[in-house]
Design an enzyme around this catalytic site. Structure first.
Site, short mmCIF file in Angstrom:
data_model
loop_
_atom_site.label_atom_id
_atom_site.label_comp_id
_atom_site.label_asym_id
_atom_site.label_seq_id
_atom_site.Cartn_x
_atom_site.Cartn_y
_atom_site.Cartn_z
N HIS A 219 -3.96 -4.88 0.60
CA HIS A 219 -3.15 -5.90 2.05
C HIS A 219 -3.10 -7.35 1.97
O HIS A 219 -4.16 -7.96 2.52
CB HIS A 219 -3.93 -5.01 3.04
CG HIS A 219 -3.66 -3.45 2.69
ND1 HIS A 219 -3.02 -2.92 4.18
CD2 HIS A 219 -4.46 -2.79 2.30
CE1 HIS A 219 -2.83 -2.10 3.41
NE2 HIS A 219 -4.28 -1.30 3.05
N SER B 82 -0.96 -13.22 36.89
CA SER B 82 -2.68 -12.45 37.07
C SER B 82 -3.68 -13.62 36.80
O SER B 82 -5.02 -13.76 36.90
CB SER B 82 -2.54 -11.88 35.97
OG SER B 82 -2.48 -12.28 34.25
N GLY B 83 -3.21 -15.12 36.72
CA GLY B 83 -3.60 -16.15 36.03
C GLY B 83 -4.45 -16.18 34.74
O GLY B 83 -4.97 -17.30 33.99
N GLY B 84 -3.86 -15.58 34.19
CA GLY B 84 -3.76 -15.10 32.17
C GLY B 84 -2.93 -15.96 31.69
O GLY B 84 -1.57 -16.62 32.15
N VAL B 85 -2.84 -16.41 30.04
CA VAL B 85 -2.42 -16.91 30.08
C VAL B 85 -1.21 -16.16 29.80
O VAL B 85 0.47 -17.27 29.72
CB VAL B 85 -2.66 -17.55 28.29
CG1 VAL B 85 -2.49 -16.01 27.55
CG2 VAL B 85 -2.06 -18.31 27.70
N ASP B 86 -0.27 -15.22 29.48
CA ASP B 86 1.45 -14.29 29.23
C ASP B 86 1.80 -14.38 30.44
O ASP B 86 2.87 -14.87 30.57
CB ASP B 86 0.59 -13.45 28.76
CG ASP B 86 0.25 -12.41 27.59
OD1 ASP B 86 -0.40 -13.69 26.68
OD2 ASP B 86 -0.41 -11.57 27.43
N SER B 87 1.05 -14.16 32.09
CA SER B 87 1.80 -14.05 33.13
C SER B 87 1.96 -15.93 33.35
O SER B 87 3.25 -16.04 33.74
CB SER B 87 1.51 -13.20 33.78
OG SER B 87 0.11 -13.87 34.60
N SER B 88 1.44 -16.88 32.55
CA SER B 88 1.36 -18.16 33.57
C SER B 88 2.68 -18.96 32.50
O SER B 88 3.71 -19.54 32.78
CB SER B 88 0.21 -18.79 32.65
OG SER B 88 -1.16 -18.23 33.66
N GLU C 215 -1.75 -9.17 3.74
CA GLU C 215 -1.83 -9.27 5.07
C GLU C 215 -3.47 -9.67 5.76
O GLU C 215 -3.53 -10.32 6.78
CB GLU C 215 -1.09 -8.20 6.24
CG GLU C 215 -1.74 -7.38 6.99
CD GLU C 215 -1.76 -6.04 5.69
OE1 GLU C 215 -1.36 -4.41 5.43
OE2 GLU C 215 -1.02 -6.27 4.53
N CYS D 271 1.11 -1.00 0.20
CA CYS D 271 0.10 -0.03 -0.09
C CYS D 271 0.89 1.60 -0.12
O CYS D 271 1.70 1.24 -0.71
CB CYS D 271 -1.17 0.05 1.31
SG CYS D 271 -2.40 1.07 0.71
#
Length: 507
Positions: free
Chosen positions: A167, A221-227, A169, A79
């Site tokens: 685009h 935090s219990g979330g996937v990233d920190s886990s 993508e 683009c």
């Protein structure tokens, strides 16, 4: 050395999407501002120029020094990137007669061109521009058109340079992934050796070298990233990692106990802190959304800091920051749109060095790494959840009773999604407690109780989202269960707003 594709960001909203598509080709890439190309990096195999909100002929348009890359690397302009390459080489870029947005179809396709190998004639592409290339330099060759765009794609005949005005993508470009693969693999020669296993191997080695015998503290935090960050660090440094999980009182129903149990099963050293009374006290009477967020953010930092100082000789703070949090996205004014850390303010307050093992990964890659690490699916597939928790799903002030009502309603909704095999089809779901009451009838009695809104969206990256078209039978069952089982609720609504213009969360 990990080979890479460099994506120069000119401020397009889809730049991150280019990165994700390249990563899906098992090829590592980095997104950098248009004016910060990494010079003399032998691992760079090719360069992609992104779109932009500017016109290339604007005085304020972002301009890259093409001498840094021309003739040194294969180049693909998308683009604005395509228009810029043509424009700086003597081509013409002018306002289109009508702004071109949406579906178009490729025609006059040069199927023998390496960039278009395997691309079908008349395949759909996605346009999004107000300008168009009206003339190209003599050493440029048109390789595709559409019914409205004569120069939809071109090749520079005496250099490894291509440009496309559409685009590739975005999802709506049917053969977009094929085009990117042709560039990344066939033109640039990337080996497609970027994988979760290779990431884990290299990251664990890097963490061992970086951290040595130092002690590290991480906020879960219990979330996937920190886990996933915790499990990856544990694999590298073992008992030198201590995790802290703070309950601010606004987690999902039974989440504090359930998450602690999950972490113990993973072998992590976790300190759980129930600080709900502190947060409820500080939030009393506060209704403004940003004020609630700031109180919870500061409170988390204070609690975390106290607990972390009980651990001797900690030198590092680890966070589950992921790549979209780190990318220096530019607005049309050149200011940074996003400079986010999961636990903002902690590194400065605690005087610790920062460790972010996932900072190169997108969300879907984090999940792939989690699977490779052997983590349970229910942790990997967990829906995103706001850091302030249910505080930003309770419109108005916060009380323990309101949290109890929302936890009970939310638990019925989420468990219902699991029972009906709908949970994995939804990006994010939850219940919002509305600041209104409505008249109802239960038995022979008139009621005047609270209304809640169900929210469920589908998305791939949370940048855009559509409301989930859940079955009416399911919604009817959930509504009936909430009204019958949650004391204090007599009306259930369903939010059918998309993002944009709405956001996923209400606050």
């Amino acid at each position: 050395m990990q080979e890479k594709i460099i994506i120069l960001d000119f401020g397009s909203q889809t730049t991150q999407l280019i990165g994700r598509r390249v990563r899906e080709l098992d090829t590592y890439c980095e997104i950098v501002p248009y004016n910060k190309f990494p010079k003399e990096d032998p691992s760079v195999k090719g360069v992609i120029l992104s779109g932009s909100p500017f016109s290339v002929y604007d005085d304020a348009a972002f301009k890259v020094n093409m001498e840094e890359i021309w003739g040194k690397y294969p180049i693909l302009g998308i683009c604005y990137g395509a228009q810029f390459i043509s424009y700086v080489n003597g081509g013409k870029v002018e306002p289109a007669g009508t702004r071109e947005y949406g579906r178009a179809h490729l025609a006059s396709l040069d199927s023998g061109n390496i960039l278009l190998k395997g691309v079908r004639n008349n395949s759909q592409v996605w346009m999004s521009h107000g300008d168009t290339i009206t003339a190209i330099p003599d050493n440029f060759k048109i390789i595709a058109s559409t019914d409205k765009v004569a120069i939809a794609a071109y090749e520079v005949t005496d250099a490894k340079v291509w440009g496309v005005q559409f685009h590739p993508e975005v999802f709506h470009t049917e053969d977009g992934t094929q085009i990117l693969k042709n560039f990344v693999v066939d033109v640039c020669g990337c080996k497609q050796d970027w994988s979760p296993a290779s990431f884990i191997e290299s990251t664990v080695a890097e963490l061992k070298a970086q951290l040595g015998d130092d002690k590290v503290v991480l906020g879960l935090s219990g979330g996937v990233d920190s886990s996933v960050a915790a499990v990856l660090l544990h694999k590298a440094i073992g008992s030198n990692l201590t995790c802290i999980f703070v309950d601010h009182g606004m987690l999902r129903k039974n989440e504090y106990a359930n998450v602690l149990n999950d972490y113990n099963c993973l072998g992590l050293n976790v300190i759980g802190v129930d600080a709900s009374e502190k947060f409820f006290s500080e939030l009393a009477g506060v209704s403004e959304p940003e004020a609630k967020r700031k109180i919870i953010g500061k409170g988390f930092i204070d609690v975390f800091d106290v607990e972390a100082h009980k651990i001797k000789d900690v030198k590092w703070l680890a966070q589950g920051t992921i790549y979209p949090d780190c990318i220096e996205s530019l607005s049309i004014t050149g200011t940074v749109i996003k400079s986010h850390h999961n636990v903002g303010g902690l590194p400065e307050k605690m005087n610790l060095k920062l460790c972010e093992p996932l900072r190169l990964l997108f969300k879907d890659e984090v999940r792939r790494v989690g699977r490779e690490l052997g983590m349970p699916e229910h942790l990997i597939k967990r829906h995103p959840f706001p850091g302030p928790g249910l505080a930003v799903r309770i419109l108005g002030d916060i009380t323990p009773e309101k949290v109890r009502i929302l936890q009970d309603a939310d638990d019925i909704f989420i468990q219902g999604l699991r029972d009906w095999d709908l949970y994995d089809q939804v990006w994010q779901a939850g219940v919002i407690l509305l600041p209104v009451q409505s008249v109802g009838v239960m038995g022979d009695e008139r009621t005047y109780e609270r209304a809640v809104a169900l929210r469920a969206v589908t998305s791939t990256d949370a940048m855009t989202a559509d409301w989930a078209h859940l079955p009416y039978e399911f919604l009817g069952k959930v509504s009936n269960d909430i009204i019958n089982k949650v004391k204090g609720v007599n009306r259930v609504t369903y939010d059918i707003s998309s993002k944009p213009p709405a956001t996923i969360e209400w606050e």
